[in-house]
Design a protein around this motif. Structure first.
Motif, PDB file in Angstrom:
ATOM      1  N   GLU A 121       0.830  -1.210   0.000  1.00  0.00           N
ATOM      2  CA  GLU A 121       0.000   0.000   0.000  1.00  0.00           C
ATOM      3  C   GLU A 121       0.860   1.254   0.000  1.00  0.00           C
ATOM      4  O   GLU A 121       1.956   1.292   0.562  1.00  0.00           O
ATOM      5  CB  GLU A 121      -0.923  -0.001   1.229  1.00  0.00           C
ATOM      6  N   ASP A 122       0.321   2.305  -0.639  1.00  0.00           N
ATOM      7  CA  ASP A 122       0.991   3.599  -0.629  1.00  0.00           C
ATOM      8  C   ASP A 122       0.901   4.217   0.762  1.00  0.00           C
ATOM      9  O   ASP A 122      -0.126   4.123   1.434  1.00  0.00           O
ATOM     10  CB  ASP A 122       0.321   4.554  -1.615  1.00  0.00           C
ATOM     11  N   GLU A 123       1.996   4.860   1.169  1.00  0.00           N
ATOM     12  CA  GLU A 123       1.929   5.652   2.393  1.00  0.00           C
ATOM     13  C   GLU A 123       1.023   6.868   2.148  1.00  0.00           C
ATOM     14  O   GLU A 123       0.800   7.285   1.017  1.00  0.00           O
ATOM     15  CB  GLU A 123       3.341   6.080   2.803  1.00  0.00           C
ATOM     16  N   LYS A 159      -0.645  10.459  -5.704  1.00  0.00           N
ATOM     17  CA  LYS A 159      -1.207   9.468  -6.632  1.00  0.00           C
ATOM     18  C   LYS A 159      -2.617   9.867  -7.054  1.00  0.00           C
ATOM     19  O   LYS A 159      -2.964   9.796  -8.249  1.00  0.00           O
ATOM     20  CB  LYS A 159      -1.218   8.091  -5.965  1.00  0.00           C
ATOM     21  N   ASP A 160      -3.439  10.307  -6.117  1.00  0.00           N
ATOM     22  CA  ASP A 160      -4.812  10.723  -6.428  1.00  0.00           C
ATOM     23  C   ASP A 160      -4.823  11.936  -7.357  1.00  0.00           C
ATOM     24  O   ASP A 160      -5.682  12.050  -8.240  1.00  0.00           O
ATOM     25  CB  ASP A 160      -5.568  11.029  -5.141  1.00  0.00           C
ATOM     26  N   ALA A 187       6.728  10.152   4.231  1.00  0.00           N
ATOM     27  CA  ALA A 187       6.861   8.745   3.840  1.00  0.00           C
ATOM     28  C   ALA A 187       8.253   8.230   4.181  1.00  0.00           C
ATOM     29  O   ALA A 187       9.227   8.982   4.197  1.00  0.00           O
ATOM     30  CB  ALA A 187       6.609   8.596   2.344  1.00  0.00           C
ATOM     31  N   ILE A 188       8.321   6.938   4.462  1.00  0.00           N
ATOM     32  CA  ILE A 188       9.603   6.304   4.777  1.00  0.00           C
ATOM     33  C   ILE A 188      10.238   5.719   3.522  1.00  0.00           C
ATOM     34  O   ILE A 188      11.400   5.953   3.220  1.00  0.00           O
ATOM     35  CB  ILE A 188       9.415   5.197   5.836  1.00  0.00           C
ATOM     36  N   LYS A 209      12.164   8.083  -1.824  1.00  0.00           N
ATOM     37  CA  LYS A 209      12.389   9.109  -0.801  1.00  0.00           C
ATOM     38  C   LYS A 209      13.825   9.615  -0.725  1.00  0.00           C
ATOM     39  O   LYS A 209      14.671   9.064  -0.035  1.00  0.00           O
ATOM     40  CB  LYS A 209      11.935   8.630   0.587  1.00  0.00           C
ATOM     41  N   VAL A 210      14.055  10.682  -1.475  1.00  0.00           N
ATOM     42  CA  VAL A 210      15.359  11.344  -1.447  1.00  0.00           C
ATOM     43  C   VAL A 210      15.408  12.240  -0.211  1.00  0.00           C
ATOM     44  O   VAL A 210      14.762  13.277  -0.145  1.00  0.00           O
ATOM     45  CB  VAL A 210      15.591  12.164  -2.733  1.00  0.00           C
TER      46      VAL A 210
END
Length: 502
Positions: free
Chosen positions: A156-158, A165-166, A316-317, A346-347
């Motif tokens: 699942e997306d964080e 995304k939406d 987000a991780i 995640k940069v």
């Protein structure tokens, strides 16, 4: 000085190709030895330390290659059990059905493979099971036929990722769950960093070591030997078969006489080893009567795209959970293909600091907190002028980008979409030759031995007991991550070997 050990099957390299070959052959009962030039990557705090990984380049070997101008550079290849997969983003995507066919691109023609997607499909399914892939094939309009669903549901997306995304869905795009070889619950319990570019020790990422190699070495007939660098392949003067392999074990020369050799050292080192192993019968190097060993080197055209908005908070991780293929088969307006977009992973401020050391960490941390990062990837087309060659111990890599205009269009198109989604500052940075962006193609397979060193089962046309099973065999690079295709071919080739006599 030398020992005259014998084995049935010798596998050179423990990356995706070599380890999956070992897993596919393990049940045969044949004596299988895997030689890995590196050591096992230990369980260490450095594995999750972004200063160590990106700034100090702690895991990168002290090695120099030379570019087309004979200038040295330090490549981003790694030498550990599991190969480069210890650092991969764990995306195990199938090539599209169209990738196996001839396809026109802005920069030229991507050639057809000597096998079809339909022939490959069962092996993709088996490879997905072997690597315990998490995914869902229902959302990508370019996704080819699957005979079985993914073995595990998609990650699942964080929350912060789903927000973006939406917005992309609202713009008419079709984000899809990336097929990932990650036990996400295990990963989250042991670390708070992304898995892309981050090594690990059995912490939930299913790479070549933690997946197929672990399965293979459960069999008593399979043995892994580390710190063993293969130096030379010797051929029989009468049969031209590989009769002896010379390698260095902790600095001491050793010899082994295998019945069958599977070369899986990676697209650069596999080609270099064959070229270095030239002899009177094979003056241009082994498996090289076509003159194509080392040629047709490909490395994806890749760029990082980072969108910033101070009102957006990204906590987000790992983030690397969805991709976009709306511009994969065409440009979105019935034009030529552009490529794939996927989250980069995640940069952080520390990663940015490694590339921009003069900018204060406080500013970079703020930028990271309010940005989202993507990875744009376009096909690099095969060219005989892009090649690997050796001069003694020196590896030379000649690579001129092609199809670059298509990649720039992809970057420009997606950058504008991010701006429309509210990210008013969008930056992009291409990856250069120091980054191994899916190196492939140097010992390609094909139906004609005059222009291809390998047949469709990766067997050398010149030496009937030599197979090359790593990304070297790719006739084209496509525009998605190659690991699953390597693994699928390894299972296909191992099944072929088991049905044949050694």
């Amino acid at each position: 000085m030398f020992s005259n050990n014998q084995t049935d099957i010798l596998i050179i390299g423990s990356g995706i190709g070599g380890s999956t070959m070992a897993a596919g052959l393990a049940s045969s009962g044949l004596n299988i030895l895997i030689l890995e030039c590196g050591a096992q990557l230990p369980d260490s705090l450095a594995n999750a330390d972004q200063d160590k990984i990106f700034t100090e380049q702690f895991f990168k070997p002290q090695e120099e290659w030379f570019d087309k101008d004979k200038k040295p550079f330090r490549p981003g290849n790694y030498y550990y059990v599991g190969g480069n997969s210890k650092f991969f983003g764990a995306v195990l995507a199938r090539y599209r059905k169209e990738d196996f066919l001839e396809m026109e691109h802005e920069g030229g023609i991507s050639p057809a493979w000597p096998v079809t997607y339909e022939e490959f499909e069962p092996w993709y399914t088996k490879a997905e099971a072997l690597f315990k892939v998490r995914g869902d094939a229902r959302f990508d309009p370019t996704e080819p036929y699957h005979s079985k669903p993914y073995p595990y549901k998609a990650i699942e997306d964080e929350k912060a990722i789903k927000v973006v995304k939406d917005k992309l869905i609202a713009k008419g795009l079709n984000p899809y769950p990336l097929p990932l070889a990650v036990d996400i619950e295990h990963w989250k319990k042991t670390r708070k960093v992304p898995w892309d570019a981050h090594p690990h020790f059995f912490n939930g990422k299913i790479d070549a070591e933690t997946g197929p190699l672990t399965q293979a070495i459960q069999y008593r007939n399979v043995r892994l030997q580390t710190n063993s660098k293969v130096l030379h392949l010797k051929t029989s003067p009468t049969t031209n078969r590989i009769e002896e392999v010379i390698y260095s074990l902790n600095g001491e020369l050793q010899s082994i006489k295998p019945k069958l050799v599977i070369l899986s050292a990676g697209a650069i080192h596999s080609a270099a080893l064959l070229l270095r192993s030239n002899n009177l019968q094979n003056s241009n190097g082994l498996a090289n009567s076509s003159g194509m060993v080392g040629r047709n080197f490909m490395n994806h055209n890749c760029s990082a795209i980072i969108g910033f908005n101070h009102k957006y908070t990204n906590d987000a991780i790992y983030s690397k959970t969805f991709g976009i293929n709306d511009f994969y088969l065409n440009d979105g307006a019935k034009g030529l293909p552009l490529g794939n977009i996927q989250l980069l992973g995640k940069v952080s401020g520390k990663i940015l600091k490694a590339n921009m050391p003069l900018i204060p960490s406080l500013a970079l941390n703020y930028f990271s907190k309010h940005s989202i990062d993507f990875y744009a990837m376009s096909e690099d087309l095969p060219s005989a002028n892009n090649r690997v060659f050796v001069e003694g111990d020196k590896i030379n890599l000649v690579w001129e980008r092609n199809n670059w205009e298509a990649h720039q269009k992809l970057v420009h198109k997606f950058s504008n979409i991010l701006k429309e989604c509210g990210f008013y500052l969008v930056l992009n940075q291409p990856f250069d030759k120091r980054t191994p962006s899916h190196q492939c193609g140097t010992i390609r397979m094909g139906n004609n031995p005059k222009d291809s060193p390998l047949d469709s089962y990766c067997r050398s046309y010149d030496h009937d007991n030599l197979y090359v099973v790593d990304a070297s065999f790719f006739p084209s690079s496509a525009a998605v991550n190659p690991a699953l295709t390597i693994a699928a071919q390894a299972l296909r080739v191992s099944n072929h070997i088991l049905k044949s006599s050694l």
